[in-house]
Write a protein that holds these residues in place. Structure first.
Motif, PDB file in Angstrom:
ATOM      1  N   GLN A  74       0.838  -1.182   0.000  1.00  0.00           N
ATOM      2  CA  GLN A  74       0.000   0.000   0.000  1.00  0.00           C
ATOM      3  C   GLN A  74       0.884   1.246   0.000  1.00  0.00           C
ATOM      4  N   THR A  75       0.324   2.354  -0.462  1.00  0.00           N
ATOM      5  CA  THR A  75       1.092   3.603  -0.527  1.00  0.00           C
ATOM      6  C   THR A  75       0.676   4.616   0.525  1.00  0.00           C
ATOM      7  N   ALA A  76      -0.467   4.419   1.187  1.00  0.00           N
ATOM      8  CA  ALA A  76      -0.929   5.379   2.198  1.00  0.00           C
ATOM      9  C   ALA A  76      -0.486   4.914   3.578  1.00  0.00           C
ATOM     10  N   PRO A  77       0.100   5.787   4.369  1.00  0.00           N
ATOM     11  CA  PRO A  77       0.549   5.391   5.718  1.00  0.00           C
ATOM     12  C   PRO A  77      -0.620   5.189   6.664  1.00  0.00           C
ATOM     13  N   GLU A  78      -0.336   4.529   7.781  1.00  0.00           N
ATOM     14  CA  GLU A  78      -1.323   4.296   8.834  1.00  0.00           C
ATOM     15  C   GLU A  78      -0.708   4.632  10.185  1.00  0.00           C
ATOM     16  N   ALA A  79      -1.567   4.795  11.183  1.00  0.00           N
ATOM     17  CA  ALA A  79      -1.097   5.153  12.523  1.00  0.00           C
ATOM     18  C   ALA A  79      -0.252   4.026  13.095  1.00  0.00           C
ATOM     19  N   ALA A  80       0.812   4.423  13.815  1.00  0.00           N
ATOM     20  CA  ALA A  80       1.700   3.453  14.462  1.00  0.00           C
ATOM     21  C   ALA A  80       2.262   4.093  15.717  1.00  0.00           C
ATOM     22  N   GLY A  81       2.350   3.331  16.776  1.00  0.00           N
ATOM     23  CA  GLY A  81       2.873   3.875  18.016  1.00  0.00           C
ATOM     24  C   GLY A  81       1.889   4.821  18.676  1.00  0.00           C
ATOM     25  N   ALA A  82       2.430   5.659  19.558  1.00  0.00           N
ATOM     26  CA  ALA A  82       1.578   6.568  20.327  1.00  0.00           C
ATOM     27  C   ALA A  82       1.187   7.799  19.540  1.00  0.00           C
ATOM     28  N   SER A  83       2.088   8.312  18.709  1.00  0.00           N
ATOM     29  CA  SER A  83       1.785   9.568  18.011  1.00  0.00           C
ATOM     30  C   SER A  83       2.403   9.632  16.628  1.00  0.00           C
ATOM     31  N   THR A  84       2.838   8.533  16.054  1.00  0.00           N
ATOM     32  CA  THR A  84       3.489   8.543  14.748  1.00  0.00           C
ATOM     33  C   THR A  84       2.691   7.705  13.765  1.00  0.00           C
ATOM     34  N   TRP A  85       3.196   7.617  12.555  1.00  0.00           N
ATOM     35  CA  TRP A  85       2.580   6.789  11.532  1.00  0.00           C
ATOM     36  C   TRP A  85       3.655   6.284  10.584  1.00  0.00           C
ATOM     37  N   LYS A  86       3.322   5.219   9.861  1.00  0.00           N
ATOM     38  CA  LYS A  86       4.246   4.641   8.901  1.00  0.00           C
ATOM     39  C   LYS A  86       3.437   3.824   7.903  1.00  0.00           C
ATOM     40  N   LEU A  87       4.131   3.396   6.822  1.00  0.00           N
ATOM     41  CA  LEU A  87       3.455   2.570   5.835  1.00  0.00           C
ATOM     42  C   LEU A  87       3.195   1.175   6.396  1.00  0.00           C
TER      43      LEU A  87
ATOM     44  N   VAL B  79      -1.367  19.404   8.706  1.00  0.00           N
ATOM     45  CA  VAL B  79      -1.743  18.779   7.434  1.00  0.00           C
ATOM     46  C   VAL B  79      -2.415  17.445   7.753  1.00  0.00           C
ATOM     47  N   PRO B  80      -3.510  17.079   7.083  1.00  0.00           N
ATOM     48  CA  PRO B  80      -4.169  15.802   7.375  1.00  0.00           C
ATOM     49  C   PRO B  80      -3.206  14.626   7.289  1.00  0.00           C
ATOM     50  N   SER B  81      -3.310  13.736   8.255  1.00  0.00           N
ATOM     51  CA  SER B  81      -2.411  12.590   8.379  1.00  0.00           C
ATOM     52  C   SER B  81      -3.161  11.489   9.110  1.00  0.00           C
TER      53      SER B  81
ATOM     54  N   ARG C 283      -7.481   6.052   1.875  1.00  0.00           N
ATOM     55  CA  ARG C 283      -7.228   6.883   3.043  1.00  0.00           C
ATOM     56  C   ARG C 283      -7.379   8.361   2.682  1.00  0.00           C
ATOM     57  N   PRO C 284      -7.807   9.199   3.621  1.00  0.00           N
ATOM     58  CA  PRO C 284      -8.021  10.628   3.310  1.00  0.00           C
ATOM     59  C   PRO C 284      -6.766  11.473   3.492  1.00  0.00           C
ATOM     60  N   TRP C 285      -5.629  11.004   3.002  1.00  0.00           N
ATOM     61  CA  TRP C 285      -4.394  11.793   3.046  1.00  0.00           C
ATOM     62  C   TRP C 285      -3.501  11.362   1.886  1.00  0.00           C
ATOM     63  N   ASN C 286      -2.350  12.006   1.748  1.00  0.00           N
ATOM     64  CA  ASN C 286      -1.469  11.760   0.620  1.00  0.00           C
ATOM     65  C   ASN C 286      -0.757  10.427   0.738  1.00  0.00           C
ATOM     66  N   ALA C 287      -0.402   9.864  -0.423  1.00  0.00           N
ATOM     67  CA  ALA C 287       0.429   8.664  -0.460  1.00  0.00           C
ATOM     68  C   ALA C 287       1.883   9.036  -0.188  1.00  0.00           C
ATOM     69  N   ASP C 288       2.650   8.079   0.324  1.00  0.00           N
ATOM     70  CA  ASP C 288       4.061   8.290   0.659  1.00  0.00           C
ATOM     71  C   ASP C 288       4.898   7.320  -0.175  1.00  0.00           C
ATOM     72  N   TYR C 289       5.289   7.776  -1.382  1.00  0.00           N
ATOM     73  CA  TYR C 289       6.057   6.908  -2.279  1.00  0.00           C
ATOM     74  C   TYR C 289       7.499   6.748  -1.816  1.00  0.00           C
ATOM     75  N   THR C 290       8.054   7.742  -1.173  1.00  0.00           N
ATOM     76  CA  THR C 290       9.424   7.634  -0.672  1.00  0.00           C
ATOM     77  C   THR C 290       9.530   6.549   0.384  1.00  0.00           C
ATOM     78  N   ALA C 291       8.567   6.499   1.300  1.00  0.00           N
ATOM     79  CA  ALA C 291       8.575   5.455   2.331  1.00  0.00           C
ATOM     80  C   ALA C 291       8.400   4.072   1.718  1.00  0.00           C
ATOM     81  N   LEU C 292       7.583   3.955   0.655  1.00  0.00           N
ATOM     82  CA  LEU C 292       7.415   2.665  -0.002  1.00  0.00           C
ATOM     83  C   LEU C 292       8.712   2.224  -0.669  1.00  0.00           C
ATOM     84  N   SER C 293       9.451   3.163  -1.242  1.00  0.00           N
ATOM     85  CA  SER C 293      10.748   2.826  -1.836  1.00  0.00           C
ATOM     86  C   SER C 293      11.696   2.256  -0.792  1.00  0.00           C
ATOM     87  N   ASP C 294      11.728   2.873   0.382  1.00  0.00           N
ATOM     88  CA  ASP C 294      12.590   2.366   1.459  1.00  0.00           C
ATOM     89  C   ASP C 294      12.122   0.997   1.927  1.00  0.00           C
TER      90      ASP C 294
END
Length: 904
Positions: free
Chosen positions: A133-146, A564-566, A168-179
């Motif tokens: 997937q390209t849209a991140p999701e919530a992870a941890g207490a206050s962060t998010w990741k793919l 910014v929406p996240s 998802r109602p926010w932008n895709a994260d292609y850089t994180a998917l590359s990593d």
């Protein structure tokens, strides 16, 4: 097109071909019917001979024809499918990249179609699948990741994953998917082809990711047929209505869209045609509206495009407040235009401003009163003004000129005598500047310009609570704006004048921003809230389709300036009443018009629903035609016999073949079910429970067993004597006689037809109750969006522990089942239906807990502890009692009053 492209979805059904030799022998060995010949008895006596009658076999053409009919029916039951297109040309695993950012929501139906086609092809080619997937999701207490890349999985598991995938109602994260892909070398070595489902909008790192993926395997990009990209980036309130700004992709021709303005509970208030300019990436449309209609607007969206980017919510700041400026009855219009110039410029774009004496303003019931100096007419209106403030009004005061005092009444702080001067000929101090706004101020987060200076101010006494009352202060710490609650109302004091003699604040843009924060605090729905909050908790958030639902624990509060929406701050409404702010996706989008440029070598295709042809219908049609052909031949051969005897064997054979064909065609049913809906007469005589047929035999058997077990428990423990359980289909069965319908969710379940939706809506609107069970602990109301499309489902909220449902028979605190996930039900049940919830949703697998386990193999009895099963049975009994009797238990709160009257 070759025969190798034909594959069977249910190849096990082809085992039915093994019975063809037996059918051949049966048909060939069956004797044909004897002919009836009428002749005189004397002739029989004269020509009496002892002859043995030989068996006459069926003709060979008839045997071949009927075996061919049965063969077609068996092949149809195996569901042959022809692949017209090949997504993955190479061997090896398939990497599916599902672009599920905000852009995908408008075309999600096509995305799901393509994902199903890819999964089917992987099943045909015996390939494993990786899903990213390209849209991140919530992870941890206050962060998010793919999300992690899932795989390798089988094609069947891929279908289950696809059913849980949503935009998802926010932008895709292609850089994180590359990593993420770079961290899986073992996956990269196993991949033979990459299929990327995405639109043609560019994003940061999108083309770079395509370059990197080309080094792993060939890429096929599947794009939706609809390429329009739309987003509402701003919605501005004007004196005559509003102005909407729409970002879109460039086109050579102008286009027309419809804007829908909705009020409370989604009521459509306005439909407006807006034209998108040609050869431009942004268009503005002006909508003229009366003030009362504009105030009622809760959201504005684009008709026919379900996306969080095309839905713009307004919040409390949107509504225009009625502001009354207190003036003397003798003030002329010229004096007013000069004296209140800066104040009028700051207020008029966002509020209805009226200049009248105090008495008339109180009669008009304005939201905010503004006094520039001493309050004119206070002597005769003191009591009326005090009542108005105590009842929730907001009074904003300014310092008067140097020759007057503003008095000691209606002030948030105690003032010292006289004024404090900076930079005068008799003062050693220089003009002061503003400090950043404190955390307890509604202005927190607004940047303070360096050119704001103050030459004179009203000085406040240093009270113990002065810091809590200070909204703005100077560099030396002295208050510039103070405020204090007064019962349900509030008093605000600017320690400078509203004109530019004491400070240049009134003539700055900061003065306008301050009023934009003050005006929403005077919301009529917030008159009892005297405390302010700068940390705004979520109240209603949007999903990728722009639909609002209740927030969960993963959503964090927002503070000014808005983020910014996240995943931690999705679009929606944060805060309550007068402090409710709308966090929208559109204002943060800057790349709507950008089109991606794919590297050379990337294959691009459009998504189409004609990539596969289901041959089962053709096989059924061929069997029906051959059956009719066989019947016509028999009618022609036995025409004379049929005229003499209506009950001839040709007609009987025709009926027999139709019966055999019906039985064989029944093999096509995905999920046969022995349970049938009762007739209307039977259901009307005695109530009974029901469950929705899903088409999956194990699930339907489990639902029948669970509802049957619950019926038996009710018979043992209560006076409710219900009849046998029915399995129903809303497409054909009458629903009004069932007080409770149990609906288990299954993967890949198709939405209801138009007729079924009408029947379900009528059932819910007339007091019916449906319990929806996801059976997997995942209680997310947004998951029902696709299945419940077109149904009038109310807003769902988590069931409180003191709900009537938990005390209708047993005293409980939870919706126990096989699991213990929360229960969701109507947030605002219809009072016309006695306030009883019509839709309940959870994931506790209630049918498994209600069934009587003897002789059942759907679920092991040791999976449920005896205590858990007992609590689940008690909840089931409570649920049925709630469905049958409504909220009668809630009336017991009036029992003391009833007993008191009886005692009299």
């Amino acid at each position: 097109m070759s025969l190798s492209a034909i594959t069977f979805l249910y190849p096990a059904m082809l085992a039915g071909l093994m019975v063809l030799p037996i059918v051949w022998l049966l048909i060939r060995s069956a004797p044909r019917s004897p002919k009836n010949v009428i002749f005189p008895a004397a002739r029989l006596l004269r020509g009496l001979k002892s002859q043995r009658r030989d068996i006459q076999r069926a003709p060979i053409w008839q045997t071949i024809l009927r075996c061919l009919i049965l063969t077609l029916l068996i092949i149809a039951a195996a569901r042959p499918v022809m692949n017209r297109n090949d997504f993955a040309q190479n061997d090896g695993a398939v990497l599916i990249i599902a672009d599920n950012g905000w852009e995908s929501a408008a075309n999600w139906t096509q995305y799901r179609t393509a994902l199903q086609q890819i999964a089917n092809q992987a099943r045909f080619d015996l390939q494993t699948v990786y899903l990213a997937q390209t849209a991140p999701e919530a992870a941890g207490a206050s962060t998010w990741k793919l999300p992690e890349i899932v795989g390798p999985v089988s094609s069947q598991d891929t279908v289950n994953l696809i059913d849980r995938l949503h935009p998802r109602p926010w932008n895709a994260d292609y850089t994180a998917l590359s990593d993420l892909i770079a961290e899986k070398p073992e996956m990269n070595n196993a991949i033979g082809s990459i299929i990327w489902l995405t639109g043609d909008m560019d994003g940061p790192g999108k083309a770079s990711l395509a370059h990197e993926l080309q080094d792993i395997a060939p890429i096929t990009v599947l794009s939706p047929t609809r390429s329009d990209r739309l987003a509402i980036t701003s919605l501005t309130r004007t004196r005559t209505g509003m102005v909407a700004t729409i970002a879109h992709d460039r086109n050579d021709n102008p286009r027309v869209i419809n804007l829908l303005a909705r009020g409370e509970r989604g009521t459509v208030l306005l439909r407006h045609n807006a034209e998108l300019a040609a050869n431009s990436d942004q268009s503005e449309t002006t909508i003229f509206l009366p003030s009362d209609i504009a105030n009622a607007i809760q959201s504005v969206g684009i008709e026919g495009v379900e996306s969080a980017a095309t839905m713009f919510q307004t919040g409390a700041r949107w509504q225009q407040r009625r502001v009354g400026v207190i003036v003397s009855s003798g003030d002329s219009p010229g004096v007013l235009s000069d004296q209140y110039f800066f104040l009028d410029r700051a207020l008029s774009p966002y509020a209805e401003v009226t200049y009248e004496p105090l008495g008339k303003l109180l009669e008009k019931k304005v939201d905010i009163l503004v006094a520039t100096g001493p309050i004119s007419g206070l002597g005769s209106q003191f009591d009326a003004l005090e009542r108005w403030v105590n009842d929730g009004g907001m009074l904003v005061r300014f310092a008067g000129d140097s020759s007057t005092e503003i008095g000691n009444e209606f002030l948030p702080v105690t003032l010292r005598l006289g004024n404090r001067d900076f930079g005068g000929s008799m003062s050693w101090e220089k003009p002061k500047r503003l400090l950043d706004f404190p955390d307890n101020s509604p202005f927190y987060g607004i940047p303070v310009p360096n050119d704001i200076t103050v030459n004179r101010q009203l000085l406040a006494e240093p009270d113990p609570d002065i810091l809590g009352k200070t909204w703005a202060r100077l560099t030396d710490g002295t208050p510039l704006i103070t405020s204090a609650p007064r019962n349900s109302g509030r008093v605000v004091l600017f320690h400078v004048t509203p004109w530019a003699d004491w400070s240049n604040l009134p003539m700055s843009g900061l003065f306008v921003e301050l009023w934009q924060k003050i005006l929403p605090l005077a919301s009529p729905s917030n008159r009892n809230d005297a405390e302010l909050s700068t940390s705004l908790p979520p109240q209603a958030i949007m999903d990728g389709f722009g639909q609002t639902h209740q927030p969960d624990a993963l959503i964090l509060p927002v503070r000014a300036p808005l983020p910014v929406p996240s995943p931690r701050h999705p679009p929606g409404i944060y805060g309550e009443n007068g402090q409710a702010v709308a966090l929208n996706l559109g204002p943060s989008l800057t790349n709507v018009a950008n089109t991606v440029t794919w590297p050379s070598g990337v294959s691009t295709r459009k998504i189409t629903d004609r990539n596969q042809v289901d041959l089962a219908a053709l096989c059924l049609l061929g069997a029906l035609l051959l059956l009719l052909f066989d019947a016509l031949i028999l009618l022609a051969l036995h025409h004379l016999t049929l005229r003499r005897n209506r009950r001839s064997n040709a007609f009987g054979s025709f009926l027999l073949l139709i019966g055999v064909g019906g039985i064989a065609a029944g093999l096509l049913a995905v999920s046969p079910n022995n349970a049938r809906a009762s007739t209307i007469q039977e259901a009307a005589l005695q109530p009974r429970l029901a469950y929705l047929k899903t088409g999956v035999p194990p699930v339907d058997r489990l639902s029948q067993a669970g509802m049957t077990g619950l019926t038996e428990y009710l018979r043992r423990r209560s006076a409710a004597d219900l009849n046998t359980v029915d399995g129903i289909d809303p497409e054909t069965d009458e629903l009004s006689f069932y007080p409770l319908i149990y609906w288990p969710l299954v993967d890949g379940q198709e939405p209801f037809s138009e007729r079924a939706r009408e029947r379900l809506n009528s059932y819910l609107n007339n007091g019916g109750m449906i319990l929806i069970d996801s059976r997997d602990r995942e209680v997310q109301p947004a998951r029902l969006r696709r299945l419940l499309a077109g149904l009038e489902v109310p807003l769902l909220d988590r069931a409180p522990g003191d709900h009537i449902l938990f005390r209708s028979f047993y005293l409980l605190d939870h919706a126990y089942g096989r699991f213990s996930a929360p229960l969701w039900l109507d947030a605002r049940p219809n009072q016309r239906l006695d306030g009883v919830a019509s839709v309940l949703f959870g994931g506790n697998d209630w049918a498994s807990a209600w069934m009587i386990p003897e002789g059942r193999d759907e679920i092991r009895t040791e999976d449920i502890a005896p205590r858990q099963r007992e609590m689940a049975v008690r909840f089931g009994i409570n649920l049925v009692m709630y469905a049958l009797t409504g909220s009668y238990k809630g009336d017991q709160v009036h029992l003391p009053a009833i007993l008191e009257r009886l005692g009299r």
